[in-house]
Design a protein around this motif. Structure first.
Motif, PDB file in Angstrom:
ATOM      1  N   HIS A  77      -8.061   3.497  -9.568  1.00 48.40           N
ATOM      2  CA  HIS A  77      -6.945   2.543  -9.124  1.00 48.40           C
ATOM      3  C   HIS A  77      -5.653   3.797  -8.756  1.00 48.40           C
ATOM      4  O   HIS A  77      -5.135   3.398  -7.622  1.00 48.40           O
ATOM      5  N   THR A  99      -7.098  -3.130  -2.027  1.00 44.24           N
ATOM      6  CA  THR A  99      -7.247  -2.298  -0.674  1.00 44.24           C
ATOM      7  C   THR A  99      -7.693  -2.752   0.572  1.00 44.24           C
ATOM      8  O   THR A  99      -6.953  -2.847   1.685  1.00 44.24           O
ATOM      9  N   GLN A 136      -0.728   6.131  -0.285  1.00 46.09           N
ATOM     10  CA  GLN A 136       0.828   6.444  -0.079  1.00 46.09           C
ATOM     11  C   GLN A 136       0.869   7.841   0.915  1.00 46.09           C
ATOM     12  O   GLN A 136       1.620   7.663   1.770  1.00 46.09           O
ATOM     13  N   SER A 157     -11.048   5.290   0.901  1.00 45.77           N
ATOM     14  CA  SER A 157     -10.571   4.729  -0.442  1.00 45.77           C
ATOM     15  C   SER A 157     -11.543   4.022  -1.267  1.00 45.77           C
ATOM     16  O   SER A 157     -11.371   3.347  -2.421  1.00 45.77           O
ATOM     17  N   LEU A 203       0.966  -1.197   0.041  1.00 43.15           N
ATOM     18  CA  LEU A 203      -0.093   0.000   0.167  1.00 43.15           C
ATOM     19  C   LEU A 203       0.781   1.128   0.144  1.00 43.15           C
ATOM     20  O   LEU A 203       0.402   2.334  -0.620  1.00 43.15           O
ATOM     21  N   ALA A 223      -4.098   4.691  -5.025  1.00 40.80           N
ATOM     22  CA  ALA A 223      -2.767   4.093  -4.952  1.00 40.80           C
ATOM     23  C   ALA A 223      -2.025   5.415  -4.128  1.00 40.80           C
ATOM     24  O   ALA A 223      -1.550   5.473  -3.180  1.00 40.80           O
ATOM     25  N   SER A 224      -2.232   6.760  -4.819  1.00 39.00           N
ATOM     26  CA  SER A 224      -1.769   7.860  -4.319  1.00 39.00           C
ATOM     27  C   SER A 224      -2.160   8.349  -3.030  1.00 39.00           C
ATOM     28  O   SER A 224      -1.674   8.609  -2.346  1.00 39.00           O
ATOM     29  N   ALA A 233       2.293   0.914  -4.209  1.00 37.88           N
ATOM     30  CA  ALA A 233       1.620   0.565  -5.202  1.00 37.88           C
ATOM     31  C   ALA A 233       1.291   1.864  -6.169  1.00 37.88           C
ATOM     32  O   ALA A 233       1.018   2.879  -5.537  1.00 37.88           O
ATOM     33  N   ARG A 234       1.433   1.777  -7.595  1.00 41.41           N
ATOM     34  CA  ARG A 234       1.040   2.676  -8.339  1.00 41.41           C
ATOM     35  C   ARG A 234      -0.359   2.816  -8.578  1.00 41.41           C
ATOM     36  O   ARG A 234      -0.891   3.862  -9.164  1.00 41.41           O
ATOM     37  N   LYS A 235      -0.842   1.543  -8.806  1.00 39.13           N
ATOM     38  CA  LYS A 235      -2.350   1.433  -8.730  1.00 39.13           C
ATOM     39  C   LYS A 235      -2.889   0.127  -8.026  1.00 39.13           C
ATOM     40  O   LYS A 235      -2.268  -0.810  -8.031  1.00 39.13           O
ATOM     41  N   ILE A 236      -4.150   0.289  -7.575  1.00 40.25           N
ATOM     42  CA  ILE A 236      -4.489  -0.713  -6.636  1.00 40.25           C
ATOM     43  C   ILE A 236      -6.245  -0.424  -6.689  1.00 40.25           C
ATOM     44  O   ILE A 236      -6.753   0.454  -6.799  1.00 40.25           O
ATOM     45  N   SER A 286       3.243  11.000  -2.090  1.00 37.28           N
ATOM     46  CA  SER A 286       2.623  10.395  -2.930  1.00 37.28           C
ATOM     47  C   SER A 286       3.243  10.775  -4.183  1.00 37.28           C
ATOM     48  O   SER A 286       3.814  11.672  -4.434  1.00 37.28           O
TER      49      SER A 286
END
Length: 363
Positions: free
Chosen positions: A343, A293, A351, A324, A282, A347-348, A285-288, A358
């Motif tokens: 996504h 999550t 972070q 989220s 978490l 992720a941002s 990650a750049r996309k999730i 982020s």
């Protein structure tokens, strides 16, 4: 009552039930008690015409506005029919309305207090669904508040009531008290140790149902489970309250605590590794997705509760769980986003919450 809402401000606010406070709040996320009520002068919702639904909504709103009690005077009152799908979904994510009323048609509304401790849904499966939610396992005070709200409404609304059967409801299983007692539990240790099937079987034997995060028909996500009485017909309010407060919730919480103790004593390194991996994913990650999550935040929340994570608290994790989710994420970003963009933005956001920085902008 206020008849509009600032949905972005709403998305930034943590309602009472998500604050990580109250008894047993490391496992018991929230307590909710809901009452189903119908107006005596109208047919049940499924037999209502569009004109009937509009008349019910207007009648209930007028009667709520006539109440001088501060709880109702300070309430937000939102007409759900003209809302966007995104705004309705945000209310679902906050547990202020059900998925059923969000996805239905015709005149319908919700009233809720500024702290989101209670909400009153109008024209759901029943004409009225009155619910109170509190953080942690707190059935006694939750019942006292919902009972008080119900009594206030009954002073100005003629409910459908039968001397022999009690309150009349659209679903026969709710006839009588119309009472549903529900506790949302976080049970990651029982999932890790593969004991949830045993819990399901034991609950079925005593007429208790286990559902996902958003109640009936929802999937189990993030190791969150809602347990509640299955029927009300033939049972008194005291019996139903005691069933969940004295038997069901304490028993499941005890199971979870035993499973956590076993993990800590016998598999501490593996548990610490799972929590650390979840934190690492978490944080980088750049996309999730929302589902991934929830899975990783569940592990981190377990780590926080067991003293394996020191720089976070349960309230912060609860906030990340909520903000989220898709509708909250998009509302905070200012509009509808495609799946890939959601996504990336999620992720941002995560972070920033976990590390203070982020790779992408978060407004």
């Amino acid at each position: 009552m206020k008849r509009d809402a600032d949905f972005k401000a709403l998305a930034q606010f943590m309602g009472e039930w998500m604050r990580g406070e109250g008894p047993e709040s490391d496992i018991a996320i929230s307590t909710r008690i809901r009452l189903a009520r119908n107006l005596a002068d109208f047919p049940f919702i499924r037999r209502c015409s569009d004109e009937d639904r509009l008349s019910i909504e207007r009648s209930v709103r007028a009667r709520m506005e006539s109440l001088t009690d501060p709880q109702f005077q300070a309430a937000n009152y939102i007409d759900l029919e003209p809302l966007s799908e995104l705004d309705r979904q945000l209310l679902v994510e906050r547990q202020l309305i059900s998925r059923e009323i969000a996805e239905s048609d015709g005149s319908r509304a919700v009233a809720f207090d500024p702290n989101e401790g209670y909400s009153v849904m109008i024209n759901e499966e029943d004409h009225l669904r009155i619910q109170v939610m509190k953080s942690g396992l707190d059935i006694k005070s939750t019942w006292e508040q919902v009972n008080r709200l119900d009594n206030l409404l009954e002073e100005v609304i003629l409910y459908a009531f039968h001397q022999q059967y009690g309150y009349l409801t659209a679903c026969p299983t709710n006839v009588g008290s119309g009472l549903r007692v529900s506790v949302m539990l976080h049970l990651p240790a029982l999932v890790i140790t593969e004991q949830m099937d045993r819990v399901f079987r034991s609950m079925q034997k005593i007429n208790v149902t286990v559902r996902g995060l958003y109640g009936e028909g929802s999937q189990y996500s993030g190791d969150f489970y809602q347990v509640s009485n299955q029927v009300t017909l033939g049972h008194s309010e005291a019996e139903l309250l005691s069933l969940v407060a004295d038997e069901v919730a304490p028993q499941i919480i005890a199971y979870e605590r035993k499973a956590r103790e076993s993990l800590l004593n016998n598999n501490r390194d593996d548990l610490h590794d799972e929590v650390s991996r979840a934190m690492g994913i978490l944080s980088t990650a750049r996309k999730i997705s929302s589902e991934e999550t929830m899975h990783h935040l569940s592990k981190i929340r377990l780590g926080v509760s067991m003293g394996l994570v020191e720089h976070l608290d349960v309230k912060a994790i609860n906030q990340m769980f909520l903000q989220s989710q898709a509708a909250h994420l998009q509302t905070l970003q200012g509009g509808v986003l495609g799946t890939a963009e959601r996504h990336a933005r999620r992720a941002s956001f995560l972070q920033k919450q976990l590390t203070g920085k982020s790779d992408n902008s978060w407004n």
